[in-house]
Design an enzyme around this catalytic site. Structure first.
Site, PDB file in Angstrom:
ATOM      1  N   PRO A 162       2.352   0.532  -5.774  1.00 46.61           N
ATOM      2  CA  PRO A 162       2.481  -0.601  -5.060  1.00 46.61           C
ATOM      3  C   PRO A 162       1.637  -1.837  -6.449  1.00 46.61           C
ATOM      4  O   PRO A 162       2.179  -2.968  -6.494  1.00 46.61           O
ATOM      5  CB  PRO A 162       1.545  -0.840  -3.971  1.00 46.61           C
ATOM      6  N   ASP A 191      -3.609  -1.435  -2.527  1.00 48.85           N
ATOM      7  CA  ASP A 191      -4.644  -0.647  -2.144  1.00 48.85           C
ATOM      8  C   ASP A 191      -5.637  -0.116  -3.267  1.00 48.85           C
ATOM      9  O   ASP A 191      -6.582   0.257  -3.205  1.00 48.85           O
ATOM     10  CB  ASP A 191      -4.117   0.527  -1.085  1.00 48.85           C
ATOM     11  N   THR A 241       0.934  -1.252   0.040  1.00 49.52           N
ATOM     12  CA  THR A 241      -0.022   0.006   0.080  1.00 49.52           C
ATOM     13  C   THR A 241       0.757   1.391  -0.012  1.00 49.52           C
ATOM     14  O   THR A 241       2.192   1.576   0.312  1.00 49.52           O
ATOM     15  CB  THR A 241      -0.927   0.019   1.081  1.00 49.52           C
ATOM     16  N   HIS A 242       0.146   2.356  -0.427  1.00 50.13           N
ATOM     17  CA  HIS A 242       0.855   3.531  -0.055  1.00 50.13           C
ATOM     18  C   HIS A 242       0.765   4.033   1.484  1.00 50.13           C
ATOM     19  O   HIS A 242      -0.393   3.883   1.928  1.00 50.13           O
ATOM     20  CB  HIS A 242      -0.160   4.884  -0.732  1.00 50.13           C
ATOM     21  N   GLY A 243       1.642   4.434   1.838  1.00 44.53           N
ATOM     22  CA  GLY A 243       1.729   5.005   3.399  1.00 44.53           C
ATOM     23  C   GLY A 243       1.501   3.670   4.203  1.00 44.53           C
ATOM     24  O   GLY A 243       1.618   2.551   3.856  1.00 44.53           O
TER      25      GLY A 243
END
Length: 142
Positions: A73, A67, A8-10
């Site tokens: 990703p 995500d 995922t992002h973050g």
């Protein structure tokens, strides 16, 4: 057996895993990798490669839960999934959410990662619902 990577992002992937431990306990063979501003795309690619190598140990396939479609990703995971050199086989799914993560245990016994991906999506789809006003109280147990 299928192993899983949440990408995922973050910090979303780490938060999902932490929440799953609170509700379900330890999910076997599930790992997280996150894209951070500090590491950037190059750092994410390196981290993903390390996590994929670890997840591949003893697996018939690795299912990457991203995500969103078309983000970094997803793109990095798809590069590996569609590379003929990647073993074991990798499948990629976008839209990871908490119910999907919890249901990884229901498909981990599969040997075909593509079949596991299809089944996980089928299991998760009914969990996407809109709340509606009801006349009677609904129990909150699952």
């Amino acid at each position: 057996m299928i192993h899983f990577i949440v990408a995922t992002h973050g910090p979303l992937a780490l938060a999902l895993l932490e929440s799953s431990r609170m509700v379900y306990g330890e999910l076997p063979n599930v790992r997280a990798v996150t894209l951070t501003e500090e590491a950037g795309i190059d750092g994410f690619q390196q981290a993903f490669s390390r996590v994929l190598a670890d997840a591949s140990e003893g697996a018939d396939g690795v299912l990457v839960l991203c995500d969103m479609q078309s983000g970094t990703p997803w793109n990095v995971a798809c590069q590996r999934a569609f590379s003929p050199q990647t073993t074991p086989p990798v499948a990629v799914v976008a839209g990871v959410n908490f119910p999907m993560l919890l249901q990884t245990d229901d498909v981990s016994h599969f040997c075909d990662v593509q079949a596991a991906a299809r089944q996980l999506i089928a299991l998760t789809h009914p969990t996407l619902i809109q709340a509606v006003l009801t006349v009677s109280a609904q129990p909150d147990d699952f």
